[in-house]
Design a protein around this motif. Sequence first.
Motif, PDB file in Angstrom:
ATOM      1  N   TRP A   1       1.456 -80.177  19.295  1.00 22.24           N
ATOM      2  CA  TRP A   1       1.481 -80.174  17.833  1.00 22.24           C
ATOM      3  C   TRP A   1       0.090 -80.040  17.216  1.00 22.24           C
ATOM      4  O   TRP A   1      -0.053 -79.420  16.157  1.00 22.24           O
ATOM      5  N   ILE A   2      -0.933 -80.594  17.869  1.00 22.75           N
ATOM      6  CA  ILE A   2      -2.287 -80.473  17.309  1.00 22.75           C
ATOM      7  C   ILE A   2      -2.747 -79.011  17.298  1.00 22.75           C
ATOM      8  O   ILE A   2      -3.228 -78.521  16.263  1.00 22.75           O
ATOM      9  N   PRO A   3      -2.624 -78.257  18.396  1.00 24.08           N
ATOM     10  CA  PRO A   3      -3.002 -76.839  18.316  1.00 24.08           C
ATOM     11  C   PRO A   3      -2.141 -76.049  17.337  1.00 24.08           C
ATOM     12  O   PRO A   3      -2.633 -75.125  16.686  1.00 24.08           O
ATOM     13  N   LEU A   4      -0.859 -76.403  17.217  1.00 26.63           N
ATOM     14  CA  LEU A   4       0.004 -75.715  16.257  1.00 26.63           C
ATOM     15  C   LEU A   4      -0.510 -75.914  14.831  1.00 26.63           C
ATOM     16  O   LEU A   4      -0.650 -74.955  14.065  1.00 26.63           O
ATOM     17  N   VAL A   5      -0.814 -77.154  14.482  1.00 25.43           N
ATOM     18  CA  VAL A   5      -1.276 -77.461  13.125  1.00 25.43           C
ATOM     19  C   VAL A   5      -2.656 -76.849  12.866  1.00 25.43           C
ATOM     20  O   VAL A   5      -2.877 -76.180  11.846  1.00 25.43           O
ATOM     21  N   LEU A   6      -3.583 -77.051  13.792  1.00 27.42           N
ATOM     22  CA  LEU A   6      -4.955 -76.580  13.568  1.00 27.42           C
ATOM     23  C   LEU A   6      -5.032 -75.063  13.493  1.00 27.42           C
ATOM     24  O   LEU A   6      -5.680 -74.510  12.594  1.00 27.42           O
ATOM     25  N   THR A   7      -4.397 -74.376  14.427  1.00 28.64           N
ATOM     26  CA  THR A   7      -4.476 -72.908  14.408  1.00 28.64           C
ATOM     27  C   THR A   7      -3.791 -72.339  13.176  1.00 28.64           C
ATOM     28  O   THR A   7      -4.259 -71.334  12.618  1.00 28.64           O
ATOM     29  N   SER A   8      -2.724 -72.959  12.715  1.00 32.28           N
ATOM     30  CA  SER A   8      -2.005 -72.462  11.538  1.00 32.28           C
ATOM     31  C   SER A   8      -2.822 -72.656  10.270  1.00 32.28           C
ATOM     32  O   SER A   8      -2.922 -71.755   9.430  1.00 32.28           O
ATOM     33  N   VAL A   9      -3.421 -73.829  10.128  1.00 30.01           N
ATOM     34  CA  VAL A   9      -4.214 -74.119   8.932  1.00 30.01           C
ATOM     35  C   VAL A   9      -5.485 -73.272   8.909  1.00 30.01           C
ATOM     36  O   VAL A   9      -5.866 -72.725   7.862  1.00 30.01           O
ATOM     37  N   ILE A  10      -6.148 -73.131  10.062  1.00 31.07           N
ATOM     38  CA  ILE A  10      -7.374 -72.327  10.114  1.00 31.07           C
ATOM     39  C   ILE A  10      -7.051 -70.857   9.853  1.00 31.07           C
ATOM     40  O   ILE A  10      -7.750 -70.169   9.097  1.00 31.07           O
ATOM     41  N   PHE A  11      -5.974 -70.363  10.475  1.00 30.25           N
ATOM     42  CA  PHE A  11      -5.551 -68.976  10.263  1.00 30.25           C
ATOM     43  C   PHE A  11      -5.279 -68.720   8.790  1.00 30.25           C
ATOM     44  O   PHE A  11      -5.766 -67.741   8.200  1.00 30.25           O
ATOM     45  N   GLY A  12      -4.509 -69.593   8.162  1.00 28.36           N
ATOM     46  CA  GLY A  12      -4.220 -69.435   6.744  1.00 28.36           C
ATOM     47  C   GLY A  12      -5.468 -69.582   5.900  1.00 28.36           C
ATOM     48  O   GLY A  12      -5.677 -68.834   4.943  1.00 28.36           O
ATOM     49  N   GLY A  13      -6.331 -70.541   6.268  1.00 26.63           N
ATOM     50  CA  GLY A  13      -7.534 -70.810   5.494  1.00 26.63           C
ATOM     51  C   GLY A  13      -8.480 -69.631   5.433  1.00 26.63           C
ATOM     52  O   GLY A  13      -9.135 -69.402   4.405  1.00 26.63           O
ATOM     53  N   LEU A  14      -8.570 -68.860   6.512  1.00 29.94           N
ATOM     54  CA  LEU A  14      -9.465 -67.703   6.515  1.00 29.94           C
ATOM     55  C   LEU A  14      -9.024 -66.629   5.516  1.00 29.94           C
ATOM     56  O   LEU A  14      -9.839 -65.812   5.088  1.00 29.94           O
ATOM     57  N   HIS A  15      -7.735 -66.644   5.152  1.00 33.41           N
ATOM     58  CA  HIS A  15      -7.254 -65.680   4.166  1.00 33.41           C
ATOM     59  C   HIS A  15      -7.659 -66.067   2.747  1.00 33.41           C
ATOM     60  O   HIS A  15      -7.392 -65.322   1.805  1.00 33.41           O
ATOM     61  N   TYR A  16      -8.306 -67.214   2.614  1.00 31.53           N
ATOM     62  CA  TYR A  16      -8.734 -67.656   1.283  1.00 31.53           C
ATOM     63  C   TYR A  16      -9.713 -66.665   0.651  1.00 31.53           C
ATOM     64  O   TYR A  16      -9.839 -66.607  -0.566  1.00 31.53           O
ATOM     65  N   PHE A  17     -10.400 -65.899   1.483  1.00 31.49           N
ATOM     66  CA  PHE A  17     -11.389 -64.952   0.972  1.00 31.49           C
ATOM     67  C   PHE A  17     -10.773 -63.592   0.646  1.00 31.49           C
ATOM     68  O   PHE A  17     -11.477 -62.682   0.216  1.00 31.49           O
ATOM     69  N   ASN A  18      -9.452 -63.437   0.870  1.00 28.44           N
ATOM     70  CA  ASN A  18      -8.786 -62.188   0.518  1.00 28.44           C
ATOM     71  C   ASN A  18      -8.732 -62.019  -1.005  1.00 28.44           C
ATOM     72  O   ASN A  18      -8.616 -63.009  -1.740  1.00 28.44           O
ATOM     73  N   PRO A  19      -8.790 -60.791  -1.493  1.00 31.24           N
ATOM     74  CA  PRO A  19      -8.734 -60.578  -2.943  1.00 31.24           C
ATOM     75  C   PRO A  19      -7.435 -61.059  -3.571  1.00 31.24           C
ATOM     76  O   PRO A  19      -7.398 -61.383  -4.758  1.00 31.24           O
ATOM     77  N   GLU A  20      -6.342 -61.137  -2.786  1.00 29.13           N
ATOM     78  CA  GLU A  20      -5.071 -61.609  -3.322  1.00 29.13           C
ATOM     79  C   GLU A  20      -5.179 -63.031  -3.859  1.00 29.13           C
ATOM     80  O   GLU A  20      -4.523 -63.387  -4.846  1.00 29.13           O
ATOM     81  N   VAL A  21      -6.006 -63.850  -3.213  1.00 32.33           N
ATOM     82  CA  VAL A  21      -6.135 -65.243  -3.634  1.00 32.33           C
ATOM     83  C   VAL A  21      -6.800 -65.327  -5.004  1.00 32.33           C
ATOM     84  O   VAL A  21      -6.385 -66.093  -5.877  1.00 32.33           O
ATOM     85  N   GLY A  22      -7.831 -64.510  -5.206  1.00 30.82           N
ATOM     86  CA  GLY A  22      -8.493 -64.493  -6.494  1.00 30.82           C
ATOM     87  C   GLY A  22      -7.574 -64.024  -7.617  1.00 30.82           C
ATOM     88  O   GLY A  22      -7.692 -64.464  -8.762  1.00 30.82           O
ATOM     89  N   LYS A  23      -6.648 -63.133  -7.270  1.00 31.16           N
ATOM     90  CA  LYS A  23      -5.746 -62.580  -8.283  1.00 31.16           C
ATOM     91  C   LYS A  23      -4.535 -63.479  -8.534  1.00 31.16           C
ATOM     92  O   LYS A  23      -4.100 -63.651  -9.673  1.00 31.16           O
ATOM     93  N   LEU A  24      -3.984 -64.053  -7.463  1.00 33.55           N
ATOM     94  CA  LEU A  24      -2.739 -64.815  -7.573  1.00 33.55           C
ATOM     95  C   LEU A  24      -2.953 -66.318  -7.671  1.00 33.55           C
ATOM     96  O   LEU A  24      -2.051 -67.045  -8.075  1.00 33.55           O
ATOM     97  N   GLY A  25      -4.140 -66.777  -7.266  1.00 37.43           N
ATOM     98  CA  GLY A  25      -4.414 -68.209  -7.313  1.00 37.43           C
ATOM     99  C   GLY A  25      -4.210 -68.885  -5.967  1.00 37.43           C
ATOM    100  O   GLY A  25      -3.655 -68.302  -5.019  1.00 37.43           O
ATOM    101  N   ASP A  26      -4.646 -70.144  -5.897  1.00 37.22           N
ATOM    102  CA  ASP A  26      -4.624 -70.879  -4.626  1.00 37.22           C
ATOM    103  C   ASP A  26      -3.221 -71.102  -4.084  1.00 37.22           C
ATOM    104  O   ASP A  26      -3.046 -71.344  -2.889  1.00 37.22           O
ATOM    105  N   ILE A  27      -2.204 -71.007  -4.934  1.00 37.44           N
ATOM    106  CA  ILE A  27      -0.843 -71.268  -4.478  1.00 37.44           C
ATOM    107  C   ILE A  27      -0.405 -70.281  -3.398  1.00 37.44           C
ATOM    108  O   ILE A  27       0.450 -70.583  -2.565  1.00 37.44           O
ATOM    109  N   ILE A  28      -1.020 -69.093  -3.375  1.00 44.94           N
ATOM    110  CA  ILE A  28      -0.653 -68.098  -2.366  1.00 44.94           C
ATOM    111  C   ILE A  28      -1.024 -68.569  -0.965  1.00 44.94           C
ATOM    112  O   ILE A  28      -0.512 -68.054   0.037  1.00 44.94           O
ATOM    113  N   MET A  29      -1.906 -69.588  -0.866  1.00 46.45           N
ATOM    114  CA  MET A  29      -2.277 -70.119   0.444  1.00 46.45           C
ATOM    115  C   MET A  29      -1.076 -70.732   1.154  1.00 46.45           C
ATOM    116  O   MET A  29      -1.061 -70.817   2.384  1.00 46.45           O
ATOM    117  N   VAL A  30      -0.079 -71.154   0.396  1.00 45.24           N
ATOM    118  CA  VAL A  30       1.158 -71.662   1.003  1.00 45.24           C
ATOM    119  C   VAL A  30       1.770 -70.587   1.894  1.00 45.24           C
ATOM    120  O   VAL A  30       2.251 -70.863   2.998  1.00 45.24           O
TER     121      VAL A  30
END
Length: 304
Positions: A172-201
């Motif tokens: 469960w620890i690798p599942l949680v960490l890899t998922s959160v880190i993978f999603g977190g790296l998309h924070y720099f995508n232009p979609e986040v700036g346009k749609l807001g932080d909620i798209i991180m879900v």
Amino acid sequence: MYIAQAFKYSHSFWRYLVIPILFFGLMILNYVFIEWMELDVNQLMQDEIARKGSNRVLLENLIAFVIFLAGLFLWVKYVHHQPIKALTTSRKKVDWSRFWFAFMLVAVFNIGLTLLDYYSNPEDFTINFQLEPFLYLVLISVILIPIQTSFEEYFFRGYLMQGIGILARNRWIPLVLTSVIFGGLHYFNPEVGKLGDIIMVHYIGTGFMLGIMTLMDEGLELALGFHAANNLITALLVTADWTAFQTHSIFKDISEPSAGWDVFIPVLVIYPIFLYIMARKYKWTNWKEKLFGKVERPVAVQAE
């Protein structure tokens, strides 16, 4: 078994530090440089597309992943002394039928959903199709987008999943960490700036779904197919001025983007349906153990 098989090869802690430090360090340096120089990334991309064309910009952005994937494979082979098959699957050989099943499932779904959206809301789209640049887009995308998505899967659901798993001795620890880190790296995508932080879900939820696929199926084949189809079909079908992939696709979305509670629909409805279909087809059982159980060192394997 997929995680535990990493015990069979050179798995000392330092070996799992170098590649993540290099990769995340590069991401951090890139972010710091952008902030320090006060660069408008979206405007820079638009300027580059205007100067070079979207196909060339896409090509230049994807070439880096060829280097990343080759570097990861060489590190695994010569430093961990681990065959790529063992990073891919716990089966005796890579099951490409699983890859193609996931690929076709996502491709059919995305094509169907896009056509439904187009015919339901034609005012939100324009026809963007131009034969010659589209053919170049197909060539670039078919070759390089699967390499890009494969690097992400081999790095997050493969290398980090195994490395964190044998260190934490659970799943469960690798599942949680890899998922959160993978999603977190998309924070720099232009979609986040346009749609807001909620798209991180959506991004983090996608990471969890791909991780669950990998753990339940004891291999990367389904995740590789799913991710490749999702990015490839999106690049070929629909583009917009505010997305990470701006391409000579068939359609262009000209609607004003917004995101609200609808971002929960894929995570809470669509992804569980995909997992249900795969669970029935591949007869997944013992969910609790496969997602939350311990990672045991095989008896015959000695510590380094």
